[in-house]
Scaffold this active site. Structure first.
Site, mmCIF file in Angstrom:
data_model
loop_
_atom_site.group_PDB
_atom_site.id
_atom_site.type_symbol
_atom_site.label_atom_id
_atom_site.label_comp_id
_atom_site.label_asym_id
_atom_site.label_seq_id
_atom_site.Cartn_x
_atom_site.Cartn_y
_atom_site.Cartn_z
ATOM 1 N N CYS A 115 0.822 -1.331 0.019
ATOM 2 C CA CYS A 115 -0.040 -0.015 -0.183
ATOM 3 C C CYS A 115 0.767 1.234 -0.031
ATOM 4 C CB CYS A 115 -1.124 -0.019 1.371
ATOM 5 S SG CYS A 115 -2.230 -1.290 1.150
ATOM 6 N N HIS A 254 -3.484 7.503 2.132
ATOM 7 C CA HIS A 254 -3.761 6.330 1.705
ATOM 8 C C HIS A 254 -5.158 5.721 2.248
ATOM 9 C CE1 HIS A 254 -3.716 1.861 0.865
ATOM 10 N NE2 HIS A 254 -3.662 1.566 2.238
ATOM 11 N N ASN A 284 -9.647 -0.123 -0.401
ATOM 12 C CA ASN A 284 -8.272 -0.090 -0.239
ATOM 13 C C ASN A 284 -8.107 -0.724 -1.621
ATOM 14 O OD1 ASN A 284 -5.795 -0.315 0.136
ATOM 15 N ND2 ASN A 284 -5.894 -1.307 2.265
HETATM 16 N N1 ACO Z 1 -18.192 -8.454 9.425
HETATM 17 C C1 ACO Z 1 -18.459 -8.680 10.599
HETATM 18 N N2 ACO Z 1 -17.978 -8.830 11.436
HETATM 19 C C2 ACO Z 1 -16.472 -9.010 11.106
HETATM 20 C C3 ACO Z 1 -16.150 -8.752 9.975
HETATM 21 C C4 ACO Z 1 -16.964 -8.329 9.147
HETATM 22 N N3 ACO Z 1 -16.529 -8.183 7.639
HETATM 23 N N4 ACO Z 1 -14.545 -8.723 9.834
HETATM 24 C C5 ACO Z 1 -14.337 -9.081 11.372
HETATM 25 N N5 ACO Z 1 -15.484 -9.364 11.935
HETATM 26 C C6 ACO Z 1 -15.453 -9.459 13.387
HETATM 27 C C7 ACO Z 1 -14.309 -10.032 14.131
HETATM 28 O O1 ACO Z 1 -14.379 -11.554 13.667
HETATM 29 C C8 ACO Z 1 -14.386 -9.745 15.575
HETATM 30 O O2 ACO Z 1 -15.256 -10.673 16.156
HETATM 31 P P1 ACO Z 1 -14.918 -11.234 17.697
HETATM 32 O O3 ACO Z 1 -14.772 -10.057 18.574
HETATM 33 O O4 ACO Z 1 -16.311 -12.135 17.792
HETATM 34 O O5 ACO Z 1 -13.525 -11.980 17.513
HETATM 35 C C9 ACO Z 1 -14.980 -8.203 15.292
HETATM 36 O O6 ACO Z 1 -15.623 -8.292 14.251
HETATM 37 C C10 ACO Z 1 -13.917 -7.280 15.688
HETATM 38 O O7 ACO Z 1 -12.781 -7.500 15.051
HETATM 39 P P2 ACO Z 1 -11.618 -6.523 15.210
HETATM 40 O O8 ACO Z 1 -10.577 -7.093 13.929
HETATM 41 O O9 ACO Z 1 -11.213 -6.185 16.440
HETATM 42 O O10 ACO Z 1 -12.509 -5.320 14.399
HETATM 43 P P3 ACO Z 1 -11.598 -3.838 14.166
HETATM 44 O O11 ACO Z 1 -12.282 -2.810 14.429
HETATM 45 O O12 ACO Z 1 -10.264 -3.852 14.263
HETATM 46 O O13 ACO Z 1 -12.061 -3.593 12.532
HETATM 47 C C11 ACO Z 1 -10.779 -3.752 10.425
HETATM 48 C C12 ACO Z 1 -11.476 -4.617 11.873
HETATM 49 C C13 ACO Z 1 -11.516 -2.973 9.715
HETATM 50 C C14 ACO Z 1 -9.960 -4.949 9.662
HETATM 51 C C15 ACO Z 1 -9.485 -2.922 11.020
HETATM 52 O O14 ACO Z 1 -8.804 -3.602 11.983
HETATM 53 C C16 ACO Z 1 -8.728 -2.420 10.209
HETATM 54 O O15 ACO Z 1 -9.106 -1.571 9.053
HETATM 55 N N6 ACO Z 1 -7.382 -2.764 10.175
HETATM 56 C C17 ACO Z 1 -6.342 -2.053 9.436
HETATM 57 C C18 ACO Z 1 -6.059 -2.488 7.900
HETATM 58 C C19 ACO Z 1 -5.172 -1.733 7.110
HETATM 59 O O16 ACO Z 1 -5.151 -0.361 7.311
HETATM 60 N N7 ACO Z 1 -4.586 -2.330 6.260
HETATM 61 C C20 ACO Z 1 -3.580 -1.201 5.590
HETATM 62 C C21 ACO Z 1 -2.686 -1.758 5.013
HETATM 63 S S1 ACO Z 1 -3.263 -2.959 3.730
HETATM 64 C C22 ACO Z 1 -1.989 -3.565 2.659
HETATM 65 O O17 ACO Z 1 -0.902 -2.979 2.929
HETATM 66 C C23 ACO Z 1 -2.253 -4.403 1.802
#
Ligand code: ACO
Length: 327
Positions: A115, A254, A284
Site C-alpha cells: 500500500c 492512503h 483499499n
Molecule cells: N463483518 C462482521 N464482523 C466482522 C467482520 C466483518 N466483515 N470482520 C471481522 N469481524 C468481527 C471479528 O471476527 C471480531 O469478532 P469477535 O469479537 O467475535 O472476535 C469483531 O468483528 C471485531 O474485530 P476486530 O478485528 O477487532 O475489528 P476492528 O474494529 O479492528 O476492525 C478492521 C477490523 C476493519 C480490519 C480494522 O482492524 C482495520 O481496518 N485494520 C487495518 C487494515 C489496514 O489498514 N490495512 C492497511 C494496509 S493494507 C495493505 O498493505 C495491503
C-alpha cells in the site's frame, strides 16, 4: 535547485461494482453493510473483469495523466509502476505498460511496497529528476488486489478493491516536491502478508494459514501500528520542512479505513473538509489508492496550484512514507 512538479494526474476504476450488500451474500460467516460502513467507511469497491489485468487498469490511468499534463508518451524518460499484483512474474508490469504506450529505451521498472508503493515510486522518481539525469517521469500505482483475496473471508474481503492512478512528474525551477520520507520494518511480516510465493512455493502450513495464495491480516494489530506510525511520519515531514500543521492545505492519505484517516487528520488538527477521502467509493486499492484520491481532488478543483499537499501511506512490510509538495 531542481524541483519535481506534478503536472498531470489520471485514474481508472474497473466497471464492475461490488457493494457491501453483495458481500453479505458471499462471505462464509455473517457480515453486514452496517458493520463494514461503521468499521471501515467503505460502501463499495470496483473489481477488474476476469480478462482485465493490472496493466490494463494502469494504461487507462497513464493515458489520462498524460492527457492532463498535455504530454505524449515520447515526452517521458522514466516509468515507475507500483504494484503488488503484477500481470506476470516477469517482465515487470512497467515494461508491459511501456510497450503499450509505445515508449522505448528509457528505464521502466516496478516497485513493490504494497500500500506504500505509490509513495515509494514518487520518491524514487523524484530522486532521478532531482539528480538531473531525467526530466519527466510517469509514476503509476495499479492493482488487481481482488486476485489476492479469499472472497469468502469476511476479515479481509470487505476491505479491498481494484483500480489505478497515475501522475506525470517534471523537472522545474519552481517547487515542487519539498521532501519525501520512506521507512520499513520487516519484523511485522506476519501481521499482513500473502504466505505463499514464487520461491517459497504454496505448500505452506501454519496455525493461521488457510489458503497461502491469499491475503492474511491481523487487522486489529495492523490498525494500531498504522495509526501510530502515520502520526509519526506526519511529524517527521513537518519537522524536516520546518512547517506548522496549519501550513498543510490538503491531506491525501492512503485509503484503507476512515477511522485510520480520521486519526491522522486529528494529529494534524485538520478539519475533515481538508482531507481527501475516497475509500467509501473504492475501498483499499493498495498502491493505487493515493493517486486515485489525488486525481479526484485535482479534477474536482479542490486541490489548486500553489497549495501544499501531504501524501502519506502505510502498508504490508510494514512499509510507510510521505511526500510533501506544492501543487
Ligand atoms: N463483518 C462482521 N464482523 C466482522 C467482520 C466483518 N466483515 N470482520 C471481522 N469481524 C468481527 C471479528 O471476527 C471480531 O469478532 P469477535 O469479537 O467475535 O472476535 C469483531 O468483528 C471485531 O474485530 P476486530 O478485528 O477487532 O475489528 P476492528 O474494529 O479492528 O476492525 C478492521 C477490523 C476493519 C480490519 C480494522 O482492524 C482495520 O481496518 N485494520 C487495518 C487494515 C489496514 O489498514 N490495512 C492497511 C494496509 S493494507 C495493505 O498493505 C495491503
Amino acid at each position: 535547485m531542481i524541483y519535481t512538479r506534478f503536472i498531470g494526474t489520471g485514474s481508472y476504476l474497473p466497471e464492475k461494482i461490488l457493494t457491501n450488500h453483495d458481500l453479505e451474500k458471499m462471505v462464509d460467516i455473517d457480515t453486514s453493510d452496517q458493520w463494514i460502513r461503521e468499521r471501515t467507511g467503505i460502501a463499495k469497491r470496483h473489481i477488474a473483469a476476469d480478462d482485465e489485468t493490472t496493466c490494463d487498469l494502469a494504461e487507462h490511468a497513464a493515458r489520462a495523466a498524460l492527457d492532463a499534463a498535455g504530454k505524449k508518451a515520447a515526452d517521458i524518460d522514466l516509468l515507475v509502476l507500483a504494484t503488488t499484483t503484477p500481470d506476470k512474474i516477469f517482465p515487470s508490469t512497467a515494461c508491459l505498460l511501456q510497450s503499450r504506450l509505445g515508449m522505448k529505451n528509457h528505464p521502466a521498472f516496478d516497485v513493490q511496497a504494497v500500500c506504500s508503493g505509490f509513495v515509494y515510486a514518487v520518491s524514487i522518481a523524484e530522486k532521478f529528476i532531482r539528480s538531473g539525469s531525467h526530466q519527466r517521469a510517469l509514476v503509476v500505482g495499479a492493482e488487481t488486489f481482488s486476485r489476492l483475496i479469499d472472497w469468502t473471508d469476511r476479515s479481509t474481503c470487505v476491505l479491498f478493491g481494484d483500480g489505478a492512478g497515475a501522475v506525470v512528474l517534471e523537472a522545474s525551477t519552481e517547487p515542487g516536491i519539498h521532501s519525501t520520507h520512506l521507512h520499513a520494518d520487516g519484523a511485522y511480516e506476519e501481521l499482513l502478508h500473502v504466505p505463499g510465493g514464487v520461491s517459497l512455493g504454496f505448500d505452506i502450513e501454519g496455525d493461521n494459514i488457510n489458503d497461502p495464495h491469499y491475503t492474511h491480516m491481523r487487522g486489529n494489530e495492523v490498525f494500531k501500528v498504522a495509526v501510530n506510525t502515520l502520526g509519526q511520519i506526519v511529524e517527521e515531514t513537518l519537522v524536516a520542512n520546518q512547517l506548522q500543521k496549519s501550513d498543510i492545505d490538503w491531506l491525501v492519505p492512503h485509503q484503507a479505513n476512515t477511522r485510520i484517516i480520521d486519526a491522522t487528520a486529528r494529529k494534524l488538527n485538520m478539519s475533515k473538509d481538508r482531507v481527501v477521502v475516497t475509500v467509501d467509493q473504492h475501498a483499499n486499492t493498495s498502491a493505487a489508492s493515493i493517486p486515485l484520491a489525488l486525481d479526484v481532488a485535482v479534477r474536482d478543483g479542490r486541490i489548486k496550484r500553489g497549495e501544499k499537499v501531504l501524501l502519506e501511506a502505510f502498508g504490508g512490510g510494514f512499509t510507510w512514507g510521505s511526500v510533501l509538495f506544492t501543487y
